[in-house]
Enzyme design. Sequence first.
Site, PDB file in Angstrom:
ATOM      1  N   GLU A   1      27.474  46.606  46.467  1.00 47.06           N
ATOM      2  CA  GLU A   1      28.683  45.862  46.127  1.00 47.06           C
ATOM      3  C   GLU A   1      29.032  44.967  47.298  1.00 47.06           C
ATOM      4  O   GLU A   1      29.235  45.455  48.420  1.00 47.06           O
ATOM      5  CB  GLU A   1      29.852  46.794  45.816  1.00 47.06           C
ATOM      6  CG  GLU A   1      31.116  46.038  45.398  1.00 47.06           C
ATOM      7  CD  GLU A   1      32.310  46.945  45.175  1.00 47.06           C
ATOM      8  OE1 GLU A   1      33.240  46.530  44.466  1.00 47.06           O
ATOM      9  OE2 GLU A   1      32.322  48.072  45.720  1.00 47.06           O
TER      10      GLU A   1
ATOM     11  N   ASP B   1      37.027  36.556  46.422  1.00 43.38           N
ATOM     12  CA  ASP B   1      37.955  35.468  46.733  1.00 43.38           C
ATOM     13  C   ASP B   1      37.553  34.236  45.920  1.00 43.38           C
ATOM     14  O   ASP B   1      36.413  33.783  46.003  1.00 43.38           O
ATOM     15  CB  ASP B   1      37.881  35.153  48.229  1.00 43.38           C
ATOM     16  CG  ASP B   1      39.021  34.248  48.689  1.00 43.38           C
ATOM     17  OD1 ASP B   1      39.450  33.376  47.903  1.00 43.38           O
ATOM     18  OD2 ASP B   1      39.472  34.409  49.836  1.00 43.38           O
TER      19      ASP B   1
ATOM     20  N   LYS C   1      39.903  25.684  46.044  1.00 41.16           N
ATOM     21  CA  LYS C   1      39.747  24.270  46.389  1.00 41.16           C
ATOM     22  C   LYS C   1      38.279  23.860  46.312  1.00 41.16           C
ATOM     23  O   LYS C   1      37.396  24.589  46.747  1.00 41.16           O
ATOM     24  CB  LYS C   1      40.290  24.013  47.794  1.00 41.16           C
ATOM     25  CG  LYS C   1      41.788  24.236  47.911  1.00 41.16           C
ATOM     26  CD  LYS C   1      42.289  23.956  49.313  1.00 41.16           C
ATOM     27  CE  LYS C   1      43.800  24.177  49.403  1.00 41.16           C
ATOM     28  NZ  LYS C   1      44.317  23.919  50.766  1.00 41.16           N
TER      29      LYS C   1
ATOM     30  N   THR D   1      38.311  48.727  39.949  1.00 39.91           N
ATOM     31  CA  THR D   1      38.618  48.555  41.363  1.00 39.91           C
ATOM     32  C   THR D   1      40.129  48.663  41.542  1.00 39.91           C
ATOM     33  O   THR D   1      40.890  48.689  40.573  1.00 39.91           O
ATOM     34  CB  THR D   1      38.160  47.177  41.874  1.00 39.91           C
ATOM     35  OG1 THR D   1      39.049  46.170  41.371  1.00 39.91           O
ATOM     36  CG2 THR D   1      36.732  46.868  41.425  1.00 39.91           C
ATOM     37  N   GLU D   2      40.571  48.689  42.806  1.00 40.80           N
ATOM     38  CA  GLU D   2      42.007  48.706  43.076  1.00 40.80           C
ATOM     39  C   GLU D   2      42.677  47.456  42.508  1.00 40.80           C
ATOM     40  O   GLU D   2      43.743  47.535  41.879  1.00 40.80           O
ATOM     41  CB  GLU D   2      42.268  48.778  44.586  1.00 40.80           C
ATOM     42  CG  GLU D   2      41.798  50.059  45.264  1.00 40.80           C
ATOM     43  CD  GLU D   2      40.350  49.974  45.743  1.00 40.80           C
ATOM     44  OE1 GLU D   2      39.901  50.899  46.426  1.00 40.80           O
ATOM     45  OE2 GLU D   2      39.655  48.985  45.418  1.00 40.80           O
ATOM     46  N   TYR D   3      42.068  46.296  42.729  1.00 44.74           N
ATOM     47  CA  TYR D   3      42.627  45.048  42.219  1.00 44.74           C
ATOM     48  C   TYR D   3      42.671  45.050  40.696  1.00 44.74           C
ATOM     49  O   TYR D   3      43.623  44.565  40.084  1.00 44.74           O
ATOM     50  CB  TYR D   3      41.797  43.857  42.702  1.00 44.74           C
ATOM     51  CG  TYR D   3      42.082  43.439  44.122  1.00 44.74           C
ATOM     52  CD1 TYR D   3      43.349  42.994  44.497  1.00 44.74           C
ATOM     53  CD2 TYR D   3      41.095  43.480  45.085  1.00 44.74           C
ATOM     54  CE1 TYR D   3      43.615  42.601  45.800  1.00 44.74           C
ATOM     55  CE2 TYR D   3      41.345  43.088  46.398  1.00 44.74           C
ATOM     56  CZ  TYR D   3      42.619  42.649  46.745  1.00 44.74           C
ATOM     57  OH  TYR D   3      42.878  42.267  48.032  1.00 44.74           O
ATOM     58  N   GLU D   4      41.633  45.578  40.084  1.00 42.67           N
ATOM     59  CA  GLU D   4      41.568  45.600  38.626  1.00 42.67           C
ATOM     60  C   GLU D   4      42.721  46.404  38.047  1.00 42.67           C
ATOM     61  O   GLU D   4      43.357  45.988  37.063  1.00 42.67           O
ATOM     62  CB  GLU D   4      40.228  46.189  38.182  1.00 42.67           C
ATOM     63  CG  GLU D   4      39.984  46.124  36.687  1.00 42.67           C
ATOM     64  CD  GLU D   4      38.573  46.549  36.322  1.00 42.67           C
ATOM     65  OE1 GLU D   4      38.285  46.652  35.114  1.00 42.67           O
ATOM     66  OE2 GLU D   4      37.760  46.789  37.251  1.00 42.67           O
TER      67      GLU D   4
END
Length: 216
Positions: free
Chosen positions: A44, A118, A122, A191-194
């Site tokens: 990962e 991330d 831009k 995941t934590e973000y998920e």
Amino acid sequence: MRLRNKPWAKDKIAENPQYVVPNPAEYKGNWKEVFGNENPLHIEVGTGKGQFLVGMAKQNPHINYIGIEMYESVILSALERLIEEELPNLKLLNVDANHLSEFFAKNDVDRVYLNFSDPWPKKRHAKRRLTYKTFLSMYENLLVDGGEIHFKTDNQGLFEYSLTSFSEYGLLLKYISLDLHKSDFEGNVMTEYEEKFSQKGSRIYRCEVKYLNEKD
């Protein structure tokens, strides 16, 4: 992302070489020796606090896993999870993902996971995205023939960009979900973000892509 400084992280990492592999370049081409078996290896890139890989390693004891995380203060949380779980099929590397070719040789890795990377929104930062063509080339040079990338994000723009990047590179799009948690996909490890984003009602995008070899 603002990271909380944890001055004790470096010492904690150094005290646990059985979990955070020191001098990983020494094992390039020999990761099976590190794990002591011939099982497939999945990595990962950007493992964060380790929830995903710990869950995957518990769910799939017949697969070896390595989490890549460059920030000491972040990988510390993954290390603490791993110390608690004592999973023999999971290791961590505190290295920069830009230099994976220094640590893995061709055929070392069977699958790459990219989770909530991330988005670098831009246009001038496109080369920093982990699904940019130079990264895809780097993954190809460490994967087995027919190796795969499994990608998850909550960012629609990054997902659309990545599908285009995968296609232009010549990867086979095996699976695409525009709303993972409302799909019939089984065995998802969050995941934590998920967890955070899905609780807020955000849509989770997921795809699986495969590198083609001459026989395909």
